[in-house]
Write a protein that holds these residues in place. Structure first.
Motif, PDB file in Angstrom:
ATOM      1  N   THR A   1       0.855  -1.184   0.000  1.00 51.93           N
ATOM      2  CA  THR A   1       0.000   0.000   0.000  1.00 51.93           C
ATOM      3  C   THR A   1       0.893   1.236   0.000  1.00 51.93           C
ATOM      4  OG1 THR A   1      -0.160   0.048   2.428  1.00 51.93           O
ATOM      5  CG2 THR A   1      -1.818  -1.209   1.234  1.00 51.93           C
ATOM      6  N   SER A   2       0.884   1.966  -1.096  1.00 51.31           N
ATOM      7  CA  SER A   2       1.703   3.173  -1.244  1.00 51.31           C
ATOM      8  C   SER A   2       0.771   4.324  -1.604  1.00 51.31           C
ATOM      9  CB  SER A   2       2.768   2.955  -2.326  1.00 51.31           C
ATOM     10  OG  SER A   2       3.663   4.036  -2.381  1.00 51.31           O
ATOM     11  N   VAL A   3       0.015   4.751  -0.604  1.00 50.23           N
ATOM     12  CA  VAL A   3      -1.040   5.743  -0.782  1.00 50.23           C
ATOM     13  C   VAL A   3      -0.857   6.837   0.269  1.00 50.23           C
ATOM     14  CG1 VAL A   3      -2.683   4.102  -1.791  1.00 50.23           C
ATOM     15  CG2 VAL A   3      -2.580   4.372   0.697  1.00 50.23           C
ATOM     16  N   PRO A   4      -1.605   7.945   0.185  1.00 50.69           N
ATOM     17  CA  PRO A   4      -1.477   8.991   1.210  1.00 50.69           C
ATOM     18  C   PRO A   4      -1.727   8.470   2.616  1.00 50.69           C
ATOM     19  CG  PRO A   4      -2.679   9.816  -0.697  1.00 50.69           C
ATOM     20  CD  PRO A   4      -2.495   8.345  -0.925  1.00 50.69           C
ATOM     21  N   TRP A   5      -1.079   9.117   3.602  1.00 50.03           N
ATOM     22  CA  TRP A   5      -1.169   8.681   4.994  1.00 50.03           C
ATOM     23  C   TRP A   5      -2.609   8.446   5.438  1.00 50.03           C
ATOM     24  CZ3 TRP A   5       2.575  11.964   8.520  1.00 50.03           C
ATOM     25  CH2 TRP A   5       3.888  11.794   8.070  1.00 50.03           C
ATOM     26  N   ALA A   6      -3.494   9.375   5.111  1.00 53.79           N
ATOM     27  CA  ALA A   6      -4.867   9.297   5.604  1.00 53.79           C
ATOM     28  C   ALA A   6      -5.623   8.104   5.021  1.00 53.79           C
ATOM     29  CB  ALA A   6      -5.605  10.590   5.286  1.00 53.79           C
ATOM     30  N   VAL A   7      -5.195   7.620   3.862  1.00 50.08           N
ATOM     31  CA  VAL A   7      -5.892   6.522   3.189  1.00 50.08           C
ATOM     32  C   VAL A   7      -5.403   5.161   3.693  1.00 50.08           C
ATOM     33  CG1 VAL A   7      -6.362   5.474   0.919  1.00 50.08           C
ATOM     34  CG2 VAL A   7      -6.216   7.973   1.154  1.00 50.08           C
ATOM     35  N   THR A   8      -4.159   5.111   4.155  1.00 50.05           N
ATOM     36  CA  THR A   8      -3.527   3.832   4.485  1.00 50.05           C
ATOM     37  C   THR A   8      -4.324   2.976   5.464  1.00 50.05           C
ATOM     38  OG1 THR A   8      -1.327   4.693   3.987  1.00 50.05           O
ATOM     39  CG2 THR A   8      -1.438   2.741   5.385  1.00 50.05           C
ATOM     40  N   PRO A   9      -4.792   3.501   6.626  1.00 55.14           N
ATOM     41  CA  PRO A   9      -5.473   2.621   7.586  1.00 55.14           C
ATOM     42  C   PRO A   9      -6.703   1.922   7.018  1.00 55.14           C
ATOM     43  CG  PRO A   9      -4.904   4.712   8.607  1.00 55.14           C
ATOM     44  CD  PRO A   9      -4.658   4.877   7.144  1.00 55.14           C
ATOM     45  N   THR A  10      -7.531   2.662   6.286  1.00 50.24           N
ATOM     46  CA  THR A  10      -8.744   2.070   5.713  1.00 50.24           C
ATOM     47  C   THR A  10      -8.403   0.986   4.704  1.00 50.24           C
ATOM     48  OG1 THR A  10      -9.944   4.150   6.016  1.00 50.24           O
ATOM     49  CG2 THR A  10     -10.873   2.577   4.468  1.00 50.24           C
ATOM     50  N   LEU A  11      -7.405   1.262   3.859  1.00 50.71           N
ATOM     51  CA  LEU A  11      -7.012   0.297   2.840  1.00 50.71           C
ATOM     52  C   LEU A  11      -6.401  -0.952   3.476  1.00 50.71           C
ATOM     53  CD1 LEU A  11      -6.550  -0.518  -0.094  1.00 50.71           C
ATOM     54  CD2 LEU A  11      -4.435   0.829  -0.067  1.00 50.71           C
ATOM     55  N   VAL A  12      -5.528  -0.759   4.456  1.00 47.26           N
ATOM     56  CA  VAL A  12      -4.921  -1.909   5.131  1.00 47.26           C
ATOM     57  C   VAL A  12      -5.990  -2.765   5.790  1.00 47.26           C
ATOM     58  CG1 VAL A  12      -3.451  -2.589   7.081  1.00 47.26           C
ATOM     59  CG2 VAL A  12      -2.666  -0.817   5.490  1.00 47.26           C
ATOM     60  N   THR A  13      -6.944  -2.136   6.453  1.00 43.87           N
ATOM     61  CA  THR A  13      -8.018  -2.886   7.111  1.00 43.87           C
ATOM     62  C   THR A  13      -8.824  -3.687   6.099  1.00 43.87           C
ATOM     63  OG1 THR A  13      -8.161  -1.222   8.866  1.00 43.87           O
ATOM     64  CG2 THR A  13     -10.055  -2.666   8.572  1.00 43.87           C
ATOM     65  N   GLU A  14      -9.154  -3.075   4.975  1.00 48.60           N
ATOM     66  CA  GLU A  14      -9.915  -3.783   3.939  1.00 48.60           C
ATOM     67  C   GLU A  14      -9.151  -5.000   3.423  1.00 48.60           C
ATOM     68  OE1 GLU A  14     -11.785  -3.144  -0.552  1.00 48.60           O
ATOM     69  OE2 GLU A  14     -10.983  -1.406   0.554  1.00 48.60           O
ATOM     70  N   LEU A  15      -7.855  -4.829   3.183  1.00 51.16           N
ATOM     71  CA  LEU A  15      -7.059  -5.941   2.653  1.00 51.16           C
ATOM     72  C   LEU A  15      -6.962  -7.075   3.667  1.00 51.16           C
ATOM     73  CD1 LEU A  15      -4.259  -3.840   0.945  1.00 51.16           C
ATOM     74  CD2 LEU A  15      -5.922  -5.286  -0.234  1.00 51.16           C
ATOM     75  N   VAL A  16      -6.768  -6.735   4.937  1.00 45.54           N
ATOM     76  CA  VAL A  16      -6.698  -7.765   5.972  1.00 45.54           C
ATOM     77  C   VAL A  16      -8.033  -8.488   6.095  1.00 45.54           C
ATOM     78  CG1 VAL A  16      -6.459  -8.139   8.462  1.00 45.54           C
ATOM     79  CG2 VAL A  16      -4.812  -6.696   7.250  1.00 45.54           C
TER      80      VAL A  16
END
Length: 347
Positions: A61-76
């Motif tokens: 995940t190489s996205v803006p800081w604010a986007v990272t938590p939501t994206l990481v949670t979705e992937l997990v």
């Protein structure tokens, strides 16, 4: 073959698909972008679902800081392994929410590459060999925030326990001839802010953080790293230590670099030595990669090894903790008072 995908197409993301394409045993199966980009050497998808049909073994995940938590949670939640760019969340609330959501999964690593850079890897090998005795202090003046905390904790061999932070800021004029885009012609003298922080770890161990705006690129600012142990000190490439009664010796860490003068092997790092001991050997000779590229390539291979059951390259708990401590730098400077970072669930 270990397959990985990337979400994001910024300058950091480019490192992953470019270096991954040069590594045996790794295959970048696609990049997710919200819109079609310029022609890339890997497939580009406008939806995550479409990309995940390629069955990657992990996702960067190489996205803006604010986007990272939501994206990481979705992937997990989809059961995928993740290598999240730093930091894994922008603020303390975000760090805590992310840990609550995915901390127990064991599926998330953080893309912290600094300890894998050749010079740092060689220094770390030297410190871990015991020539300095037990490390007690680490000073870092080269990179910012969580990266510096990672270096301090790793060289000290300290875990994720409580720490007391004090910090101050000063601003002074400084010429700024280079930035990420290159030379800043004409050179301007601009106000540059320096943050100096001290870290006193519970149970022993001391860190000094010293960072000036744009220190990564401004070549007028020297990078410095010091590790002090119970029987000696390492400063950048020089080590002084006590080897016997009345016997103090000084030894240099020496990088063998090919491609100079009549050396026709091409410009490349060969190894870094300490006397007759090789501390670090470049695993990618022939690629002509700079230290950052070597570090990220090493991180990618370490992540692939983790997917296959190997050790964790840099667990989410470490990435969260390092940014949590770094946030205290700003808080301590703004309050002009000591800030205690307590034990957190990830500790």
């Amino acid at each position: 073959m270990t397959k990985f995908a990337i979400v994001g197409t910024g300058w950091r993301a480019e490192y992953f698909w470019r270096l991954g394409g040069a590594l045996t045993g790794l295959d970048c199966v696609g990049v997710v972008s919200r819109r079609r980009q310029r022609e890339l050497p890997v497939p580009v998808y406008t939806s995550l679902d479409e990309c995940l049909e390629r069955k990657p073994d992990f996702v960067v995940t190489s996205v803006p800081w604010a986007v990272t938590p939501t994206l990481v949670t979705e992937l997990v939640e989809r059961g995928l392994r993740v290598l999240a760019e730093t930091p894994p969340a922008p603020d303390l609330d975000g760090l805590r929410r992310l840990w609550h959501a995915v901390g127990a999964s064991g599926l998330v690593q953080v893309a912290e590459q600094y300890t894998r850079m050749p010079a740092h890897a060689a220094r770390l090998a030297l410190v871990r060999s015991g020539v300095l005795g037990t490390p007690t202090r680490v000073d870092v003046s080269s990179t910012h925030q969580y990266h510096a905390v990672s270096l301090i904790r790793t060289f000290l061999g300290i875990g994720r326990g409580p720490v007391e932070v004090r910090a101050t800021r000063t601003t002074a004029p400084l010429a700024d001839p280079l930035d990420r885009a290159g030379w800043t012609d004409p050179v301007e003298v601009r106000p540059a802010t320096t943050t100096v922080a001290t870290l006193a770890f519970d149970g022993g161990g001391f860190g000094l953080y010293d960072f000036t705006d744009n220190q990564w690129h401004n070549q007028l600012l020297m990078r410095r790293l010091l590790v002090r142990g119970t029987s000696g000190e390492l400063r950048d490439q020089e080590c002084v230590r006590l080897v016997a009664d009345r016997t103090i010796v000084t030894t240099q860490l020496v990088r063998r670099q090919t491609g100079y003068d009549l050396d026709l092997d091409g410009f490349d790092t060969d190894h870094i030595s300490f006397g007759d001991q090789v501390l670090y050997r470049n695993p990618y000779q022939g690629q002509r990669w700079n230290d950052e590229e070597v570090a990220i390539a090493t991180l990618l291979e370490d992540t692939a090894a983790w997917v296959d059951g190997g050790p964790q390259p840099y667990p989410l708990a470490d990435g969260i903790h390092d940014h949590r401590v770094a946030l205290a730098f700003d808080e301590a400077a703004e309050r002009d008072a000591a800030v205690r970072v307590p034990g957190e669930p990830w500790a």
